[in-house]
Design a protein around this motif. Structure first.
Motif, PDB file in Angstrom:
ATOM      1  N   THR A 267       4.385   3.207 -10.527  1.00 18.33           N
ATOM      2  CA  THR A 267       3.927   3.459  -9.355  1.00 18.33           C
ATOM      3  C   THR A 267       4.062   4.428  -8.250  1.00 18.33           C
ATOM      4  OG1 THR A 267       5.227   1.670  -8.325  1.00 18.33           O
ATOM      5  CG2 THR A 267       3.093   0.797  -8.992  1.00 18.33           C
ATOM      6  N   GLY A 268       5.263   5.063  -8.426  1.00 18.62           N
ATOM      7  CA  GLY A 268       5.754   5.914  -7.847  1.00 18.62           C
ATOM      8  C   GLY A 268       6.076   5.494  -6.251  1.00 18.62           C
ATOM      9  N   LYS A 269       6.743   6.683  -5.569  1.00 20.98           N
ATOM     10  CA  LYS A 269       7.273   6.161  -4.085  1.00 20.98           C
ATOM     11  C   LYS A 269       6.796   6.995  -3.149  1.00 20.98           C
ATOM     12  CE  LYS A 269      11.523   4.460  -6.470  1.00 20.98           C
ATOM     13  NZ  LYS A 269      11.268   5.274  -7.869  1.00 20.98           N
ATOM     14  N   HIS A 270       6.652   6.653  -1.923  1.00 23.73           N
ATOM     15  CA  HIS A 270       6.308   7.479  -0.735  1.00 23.73           C
ATOM     16  C   HIS A 270       7.535   7.395   0.176  1.00 23.73           C
ATOM     17  CE1 HIS A 270       4.470   9.192   2.754  1.00 23.73           C
ATOM     18  NE2 HIS A 270       4.955   8.117   3.421  1.00 23.73           N
ATOM     19  N   ILE A 271       8.176   8.665   0.081  1.00 23.97           N
ATOM     20  CA  ILE A 271       9.526   8.472   1.046  1.00 23.97           C
ATOM     21  C   ILE A 271       9.301   8.459   2.459  1.00 23.97           C
ATOM     22  CG2 ILE A 271      11.581   9.798   1.500  1.00 23.97           C
ATOM     23  CD1 ILE A 271      11.249   8.999  -1.344  1.00 23.97           C
ATOM     24  N   ILE A 272       9.834   7.440   2.909  1.00 24.05           N
ATOM     25  CA  ILE A 272       9.693   7.216   4.352  1.00 24.05           C
ATOM     26  C   ILE A 272      10.421   7.985   5.473  1.00 24.05           C
ATOM     27  CG2 ILE A 272       8.743   4.712   3.956  1.00 24.05           C
ATOM     28  CD1 ILE A 272      11.414   3.588   4.731  1.00 24.05           C
ATOM     29  N   LYS A 273      10.174   8.101   6.634  1.00 24.79           N
ATOM     30  CA  LYS A 273      11.268   8.548   7.668  1.00 24.79           C
ATOM     31  C   LYS A 273      11.409   7.644   8.662  1.00 24.79           C
ATOM     32  CE  LYS A 273       9.699  13.145   6.640  1.00 24.79           C
ATOM     33  NZ  LYS A 273       9.184  14.479   7.154  1.00 24.79           N
ATOM     34  N   PRO A 274      12.513   6.463   8.368  1.00 24.57           N
ATOM     35  CA  PRO A 274      12.448   5.825   9.496  1.00 24.57           C
ATOM     36  C   PRO A 274      12.796   6.014  11.075  1.00 24.57           C
ATOM     37  CG  PRO A 274      13.733   5.209   7.460  1.00 24.57           C
ATOM     38  CD  PRO A 274      13.251   6.467   7.528  1.00 24.57           C
ATOM     39  N   LYS A 275      12.447   5.463  11.928  1.00 32.51           N
ATOM     40  CA  LYS A 275      12.759   5.547  13.235  1.00 32.51           C
ATOM     41  C   LYS A 275      14.025   4.647  13.576  1.00 32.51           C
ATOM     42  CE  LYS A 275       7.833   6.687  14.606  1.00 32.51           C
ATOM     43  NZ  LYS A 275       6.894   6.548  15.485  1.00 32.51           N
TER      44      LYS A 275
ATOM     45  N   HIS B 290       0.930  -1.367  -0.032  1.00 32.28           N
ATOM     46  CA  HIS B 290       0.147  -0.067  -0.002  1.00 32.28           C
ATOM     47  C   HIS B 290       0.829   1.204   0.089  1.00 32.28           C
ATOM     48  CE1 HIS B 290      -3.506   2.500   0.368  1.00 32.28           C
ATOM     49  NE2 HIS B 290      -2.902   2.978   1.611  1.00 32.28           N
ATOM     50  N   ILE B 291       1.793   1.358   0.777  1.00 35.28           N
ATOM     51  CA  ILE B 291       2.563   2.648   0.957  1.00 35.28           C
ATOM     52  C   ILE B 291       3.450   2.871  -0.223  1.00 35.28           C
ATOM     53  CG2 ILE B 291       4.208   3.825   2.658  1.00 35.28           C
ATOM     54  CD1 ILE B 291       1.605   3.217   3.847  1.00 35.28           C
ATOM     55  N   HIS B 292       4.165   2.057  -0.771  1.00 32.88           N
ATOM     56  CA  HIS B 292       5.209   2.206  -1.857  1.00 32.88           C
ATOM     57  C   HIS B 292       6.418   2.822  -1.355  1.00 32.88           C
ATOM     58  CE1 HIS B 292       1.753   2.204  -5.247  1.00 32.88           C
ATOM     59  NE2 HIS B 292       1.396   1.655  -4.631  1.00 32.88           N
ATOM     60  N   PRO B 293       6.964   2.314  -0.240  1.00 29.25           N
ATOM     61  CA  PRO B 293       8.053   2.946   0.589  1.00 29.25           C
ATOM     62  C   PRO B 293       9.258   3.067  -0.505  1.00 29.25           C
ATOM     63  CG  PRO B 293       7.944   0.559   1.008  1.00 29.25           C
ATOM     64  CD  PRO B 293       6.630   0.899   0.230  1.00 29.25           C
ATOM     65  N   GLY B 294       9.876   4.425  -0.276  1.00 24.08           N
ATOM     66  CA  GLY B 294      11.001   4.498  -0.770  1.00 24.08           C
ATOM     67  C   GLY B 294      11.992   5.313   0.084  1.00 24.08           C
ATOM     68  N   ILE B 295      13.182   5.312  -0.264  1.00 20.07           N
ATOM     69  CA  ILE B 295      14.322   6.136   0.789  1.00 20.07           C
ATOM     70  C   ILE B 295      15.112   6.966  -0.078  1.00 20.07           C
ATOM     71  CG2 ILE B 295      15.887   4.025   0.488  1.00 20.07           C
ATOM     72  CD1 ILE B 295      15.146   5.971   4.044  1.00 20.07           C
ATOM     73  N   ILE B 296      15.478   8.025   0.370  1.00 21.46           N
ATOM     74  CA  ILE B 296      16.400   8.719  -0.143  1.00 21.46           C
ATOM     75  C   ILE B 296      17.876   8.791   0.560  1.00 21.46           C
ATOM     76  CG2 ILE B 296      17.185  11.284  -0.644  1.00 21.46           C
ATOM     77  CD1 ILE B 296      14.156  12.005  -0.727  1.00 21.46           C
TER      78      ILE B 296
ATOM     79  N   PRO C 271      13.280   2.718  -4.263  1.00 18.73           N
ATOM     80  CA  PRO C 271      12.486   1.982  -3.510  1.00 18.73           C
ATOM     81  C   PRO C 271      12.923   0.860  -2.481  1.00 18.73           C
ATOM     82  CG  PRO C 271      12.963   0.752  -5.682  1.00 18.73           C
ATOM     83  CD  PRO C 271      13.893   1.949  -5.518  1.00 18.73           C
ATOM     84  N   CYS C 272      12.012   0.623  -1.657  1.00 18.27           N
ATOM     85  CA  CYS C 272      12.736  -0.401  -0.520  1.00 18.27           C
ATOM     86  C   CYS C 272      11.547  -1.144   0.239  1.00 18.27           C
ATOM     87  CB  CYS C 272      13.365   0.768   0.530  1.00 18.27           C
ATOM     88  SG  CYS C 272      12.172   1.886   1.201  1.00 18.27           S
TER      89      CYS C 272
END
Length: 211
Positions: free
Chosen positions: A184-192, A148-154, A166-167
């Protein structure tokens, strides 16, 4: 890349798919078939090879792992039926693996169409202490695989250099799969601090060291 979760071995594949070795299950999320045709219908120019590439990738990863079952974790199709459904039917007809769809928010096609081609459509799946869903879900006593989220990281380098990848995004009791689809594109996550990120770089999956 092979990882261990609750004494089970999983393989993270550079396509965004995940293979559960013990159960011989291939998990794939967010393919979004039909999205290209949907956008073209609304006048968006998209390269012709994107549609075929999605099916080529599905075939390649299935042949690589030869799973007993393929479980799509939602958003298999982007919208209503279009010309890509016929291509999907042909792909399924050539696939000898059992296929299950965990329905996602974009899966609005009548489940009867899936039933006709021997695909089961469900809301979620529980296997031992693992919960398979489309939306990330917290359930006590379960480790959740979702999409669902399409996670991505910078990833940032020296100066102004940066790379968006992507990740796979793993939290304490959850892993969100990378989107499988080509468009699909990516949603950039902010990992804890205690999260784990496995970035997909070309044909490799690499663990990202978080500060």
């Amino acid at each position: 890349m092979k990882i261990k979760i609750q004494d089970q071995t999983f393989v993270l594949h550079s396509s965004g798919a995940l293979f559960w070795e013990t159960r011989k299950l291939l998990l794939i999320s967010d393919v979004h078939l039909g999205k290209v045709s949907h956008f073209r219908k609304h006048g968006v120019a998209i390269p012709n090879n994107v549609v075929s590439e999605n099916f080529n990738r599905l075939t390649a990863v299935t042949e690589h792992f030869n799973p007993e079952k393929i479980i799509f974790l939602g958003d298999l199709f982007h919208s209503s039926m279009n010309s890509e459904w016929e291509l999907f039917e042909k792909w399924v007809a050539c696939c000898t693996n059992k296929i299950i769809l965990v329905a996602g928010n974009h899966d609005i096609i009548n489940p009867q169409h899936y039933t006709k081609i021997n695909i089961d459509v469900v809301e979620s799946i529980e296997i031992d202490s693992f919960l398979l869903t489309h939306h990330p879900t917290v359930k006590k006593g379960f480790f959740n695989f979702s999409g669902h989220i399409h996670p991505g990281i910078i990833l940032r380098g020296f100066g102004a250099q940066s790379l968006k990848l992507p990740c796979f995004y793993q939290k304490e009791d959850q892993m969100i799969l990378a989107a499988f689809g080509e468009f699909t594109g990516k949603h950039i996550i902010k990992p804890k601090q205690n999260d784990v990120v496995y970035a997909i770089a070309n044909q490799d999956v690499v663990m990202v060291k978080l500060n």
